[in-house]
Design an enzyme around this catalytic site. Structure first.
Site, PDB file in Angstrom:
ATOM      1  N   ASP A 117      38.279  44.099  46.840  1.00 45.63           N
ATOM      2  CA  ASP A 117      38.390  44.765  45.560  1.00 45.63           C
ATOM      3  C   ASP A 117      38.301  46.271  45.828  1.00 45.63           C
ATOM      4  OD1 ASP A 117      38.527  45.117  42.819  1.00 45.63           O
ATOM      5  OD2 ASP A 117      36.359  45.071  42.594  1.00 45.63           O
ATOM      6  N   ASP A 124      35.320  38.403  38.449  1.00 49.78           N
ATOM      7  CA  ASP A 124      35.743  38.131  39.817  1.00 49.78           C
ATOM      8  C   ASP A 124      35.069  36.902  40.410  1.00 49.78           C
ATOM      9  OD1 ASP A 124      37.437  40.342  39.914  1.00 49.78           O
ATOM     10  OD2 ASP A 124      35.799  41.687  40.431  1.00 49.78           O
TER      11      ASP A 124
END
Length: 916
Positions: free
Chosen positions: A304, A622
């Site tokens: 990320d 996530d």
């Protein structure tokens, strides 16, 4: 299945799920069942001492296993079980205090102002709640929950997360939901194991099976050993067919306990246990130890961006206001803007809350609010004072400009937030509704990704330079947000709010790359580990970060690939279907380095081999990607995050190389231990077969010495060696059934059998050789020369194989770093040499060894063992085993076919990077 049963309920006409407790089946583990079978067999065969010792070891092992299981069960129960007193509202309107055990879906739950630890899942109906969800998501930033809006859609906790309170989360504060402006009201939607926390507990009780080649091959290899045992059984049956039936059955079954070592599955976990301990010392916690070995085969990382590769915090870089003539000059801070809707929108469009006088919320929004200079005020008591000030509207919060100052003839009024529509990563935006004094001037403000906000605005209000400015700022690595507004009726719903907006301007924020990121990416590149960025941010911002951290070279050509999706209008805005991500071909996915504007469900769909994600605001989005990955890591201060198998306390990606090194070390150790335990069985199998052929056997004390004092001790300390200090381009082998691996094991087995046969033939050729008593069979013939010579050479073979199969370079530290193992090797070698050359009468009697007086013969046995070691060592370090990473032929054909397909597609192209 996994503690669930489905029971038919007539009145509902459907199956309902019912959860049952998990029983402890440790004693029924196949390992212990096989041990009990072996012990019974040995007792029948009069191996009393050995059987008693193994029984004691098994009892101790079972006791420890039961203790650990019980300990974990208590810990899990304490985590899962939450019994408290709650207040519910009956249909009559009466409020009643009940135990949380009595809660059922549909109960109206009253949440006190001071919050509570929630014992169920519930949908928020009235009021706002500030919630700490770190137990479930690892997210340390409190989340503001708002009331569920009226809708025709069926409620789902997955799609209505911003309006759902989850079991096990800590409600810090509740307000605005009851008379007096305190507390909140929610309806219970799930209890027990059917809550989000219950799903978590279920995933711990019943973890998802790990599909890893090493573990699959381990089971298949045990079947190969079982086949060897069957062959041995048939051979023993043929050799001893003239014996009585009981002797024949016992001998035939005994060979099974020798060829298939019951301790093999337990032995291969040793390396994983050591690796887990070392990781914990470095602040990396693991709740799924088998995944440590999977780390050793990782070839691809997905990172990320925000908070992982870059710093968590953002600094305001500047703001540009839009107007009829285009964008104004860049203003470094929002507080320097002239009075207007843009400044008001930046001050009001957020979900920041107050707790004991401190602002809490998303770091980006905190910086944004701080940069405007406005102050946040929340209602006191029932909020009647503020409600009256702002025209009787239900006030959620008030934003006041500094000192109510006046700019020339323009006075900036305070603004009350009366409706909030929190940020949704799927919609890429959030919005609020505000009013001024007396309830006048109702305005809606929206904030989000520039592309999304612009698509919701009247075209004529979006400056012509919009795309060029966005491209310029994003290319500099800036985080760009757009703001828009429109006047409206204060009671408008979300669909009415987020359409026909008027574009206000752009807010730019700088997000610096962490200093460790470039170093780690460089280490991974040198190790041939591919790095990928998966982010919800703008692609140009992502490319800038990728270049800064070295994921993309400064001289590399960047090619942008855009998937054109089917569109539908959701809240009057283009919406990307989750399935549209599948439009990208495998060839593009294989070459892409950056995936931008990725929604959470698309991150999950990517199902990469390895995903690194940080704990950041909206981090709960996530969790799916972390669980979809073979190995997921959460960067968090918590000791364990239930969102992922690994949690690192170091809030940067420096943990990545260490995790790979430990994974490779653990995999190499597990590989070595598995092969050692297999060869230990084959050494003993050869010894028993040879001695049964000549009508004798291994003595009970000899079995005990080999199994407990020699092999077990060596196997325990073999895995102590730590990982190499560097990451090497090659990855360790994971297939136990690769031809080179099976070939080396076959050669080692042949050398073992030849060594034992050579010792036997040398013994029988000596002038002083005394033949066995042909009238006796098995241990009744002990001590004898045949048994003693085979005992001597096989004892050395157990030690030899522990050295030969202990792999180090390049994934482990050299052997001399494992001092405990090295010292034990010298001790074991010394003891074995002493037993061969001069055991003494007492030890000879204890181990039932024949007293051989010929020193030259005994030295010859030692020399034979040395030759055995030399041959096996050469075989192990030869290039033959170096090819063990070559996959099986069928896999090779598929892999080569896919590689050729990709090469053909990109043949003649100079493409080095594909971004989406």
């Amino acid at each position: 299945f996994e503690g669930l049963r489905y029971v038919w309920v007539d009145r509902k006409g459907a199956f309902c799920r019912v959860r049952y407790g998990k029983k402890c089946n440790a004693i029924l583990n196949p390992f212990y069942v096989f041990q009990m079978f072996s012990i019974v067999l040995w007792m029948v065969d009069h191996y009393y001492i050995y059987a008693i010792c193994i029984f004691i070891v098994s009892v101790i092992s079972i006791t420890i296993s039961l203790y650990e299981t019980r300990k974990q069960s208590i810990t899990l129960r304490n985590m899962a079980q939450l019994i408290t007193t709650v207040t519910i509202r009956r249909k009559s309107g009466e409020e009643e205090c009940v135990s949380s055990v009595e809660l059922v879906p549909g109960d109206c739950l009253i949440i006190p102002q001071e919050g509570m630890l929630l014992p169920c899942d519930a949908a928020l109906l009235a009021g706002e709640c500030l919630v700490n969800e770190s137990m479930l998501t690892g997210e340390s930033v409190p989340v503001l929950k708002t009331p569920l809006q009226a809708s025709d859609r069926k409620y789902s906790s997955d799609t209505e997360r911003r309006h759902t309170l989850f079991s096990g989360t800590q409600l810090i504060q509740a307000k605005g939901g009851r008379p007096g402006g305190v507390g909140a009201v929610a309806v219970v939607t799930s209890t027990g194991f059917f809550t989000a926390k219950g799903d978590l507990v279920s995933s711990i009780l019943y973890p998802q099976p790990i599909d890893f080649r090493f573990y699959r091959d381990a089971v298949k290899f045990l079947l190969i050993l079982a086949l060897v045992a069957l062959i041995g059984t048939i051979y023993i049956f043929v050799v001893l067919y003239r014996s009585n039936v009981s002797e024949l059955v016992i001998r035939s079954l005994d060979i099974v306990t020798i060829a298939v070592p019951p301790a093999l599955p337990a032995a291969i976990t040793t390396g994983t246990i050591y690796a887990q301990r070392r990781l914990k010392q470095h602040g990396i916690f693991c709740i799924s130890p088998p995944r440590i070995n999977i780390c050793g085969k990782v070839s691809l990382f997905c990172f990320d961006k925000t908070g992982t590769l870059t710093e968590e915090g953002l600094d305001v870089w500047g703001v540009m206001e839009a107007g009829p003539a285009g964008f104004s000059e860049l203003v470094p801070e929002p507080r320097l803007l002239p009075p207007g809707h843009l400044k008001s929108g930046l001050a009001c469009c957020h979900t920041v809350a107050l707790l004991h006088g401190q602002l809490l919320g998303d770091p980006l929004e905190l910086k944004m609010v701080e940069s405007t200079g406005w102050t946040l005020q929340e209602p006191d008591g029932d909020g009647s004072v503020l409600n009256a000030e702002f025209g009787g509207h239900k006030v959620l919060a008030v934003m006041r400009p500094p000192d109510q100052q006046a700019y020339g003839a323009v006075s900036i009024p305070a603004m009350a937030i009366v409706q909030r529509f929190p940020f949704s990563s799927a919609l890429q935006r959030m919005s609020v509704v505000t009013v001024t004094h007396g309830g006048r001037s109702a305005l809606a403000f929206i904030k989000g990704s520039p592309e999304m906000v612009a698509s919701l605005c009247h075209t004529q209000t979006v400056p012509a330079q919009f795309s060029s400015k966005l491209h310029s700022f994003s290319s500099e690595g800036l985080r760009v947000l757009a703001v828009a507004y429109k006047p409206l009726d204060v009671n408008s719903n979300l669909r009415e709010v987020e359409k026909d907006m008027r574009f206000l301007g752009l807010l730019m924020m700088k997000n610096l790359v962490k200093p460790e990121s470039a170093k780690v990416i460089n280490i991974l590149r040198k190790a041939n580990v591919r790095s990928i960025m998966v982010t919800g941010d703008n692609v140009l911002t992502a490319v800038n970060v990728a270049k800064t951290c070295g994921m993309v070279g400064s001289d590399e050509k960047v090619i942008f690939v855009t998937a054109t999706p089917h569109t539908e209008y959701f809240d009057s805005a283009p919406h990307l279907h989750a399935n549209d991500f599948n439009l990208l071909s495998l060839q593009i996915l294989m070459r892409a380095t950056i995936f931008a504007r990725m929604a959470p469900d698309q991150k999950t769909q990517l199902k990469v081999i390895f995903i690194i994600l940080t704990v950041k605001y909206y981090g709960a989005n996530d969790c799916g990607a972390l669980r979809a990955a073979d190995v997921g890591v959460s960067l968090s201060e918590a000791e364990a995050s239930v969102a992922s198998p690994f949690t690192s306390k170091t809030e940067n990606i420096s943990c990545v190389p260490l995790l790979i090194r430990e994974g490779r070390c653990s995999l190499v150790t597990s590989f070595s231990l598995f092969r050692y335990m297999a060869l230990y069985s084959l050494i003993q199998f050869c010894s028993v077969i040879i001695l049964y052929t000549v009508k004798t056997s291994i003595a009970d004390p000899q079995f005990l010495y080999f199994d407990v004092l020699l092999v077990t001790v060596l196997a325990i300390v073999m895995g102590r060696g730590g990982p190499s200090e560097e990451l090497y381009p090659s990855r360790p082998a994971a297939s136990l059934l690769a031809l080179p691996v099976l070939g080396s094991l076959f050669i080692h087995t042949c050398m073992i059998a030849l060594g034992q046969l050579a010792a036997l033939f040398i013994t029988t050729s000596e002038e002083w050789y005394i033949p066995l008593n042909a009238t006796e069979v098995g241990t009744a013939n002990l001590p004898n020369l045949e048994n003693t010579c085979v005992f001597d050479i096989s004892g050395f073979q157990y030690i030899i194989m522990s050295v030969v199969l202990t792999k180090s370079y390049p994934h482990k530290k050299p052997l001399y770093h494992n001092m405990v193992f090295l010292i034990l090797l010298f001790i074991q070698f010394g003891v074995m040499t002493w037993l061969v050359l001069y055991p003494g009468p007492a030890i000879s009697w204890l181990l039932q060894l024949y007293n051989i007086s010929d020193m030259n013969f005994k030295l010859l046995l030692v020399s034979l063992a040395a030759l055995n070691f030399l041959i096996c060592f050469v075989v192990e370090v030869s290039d033959l085993y170096g090819a063990s990473q070559i996959p099986c032929p069928r896999t090779s054909v598929k892999l080569c076919s896919k590689i050729n397909e990709i090469r053909h597609l990109y043949n003649g192209c100079d493409r080095k990077l594909v971004t989406f």
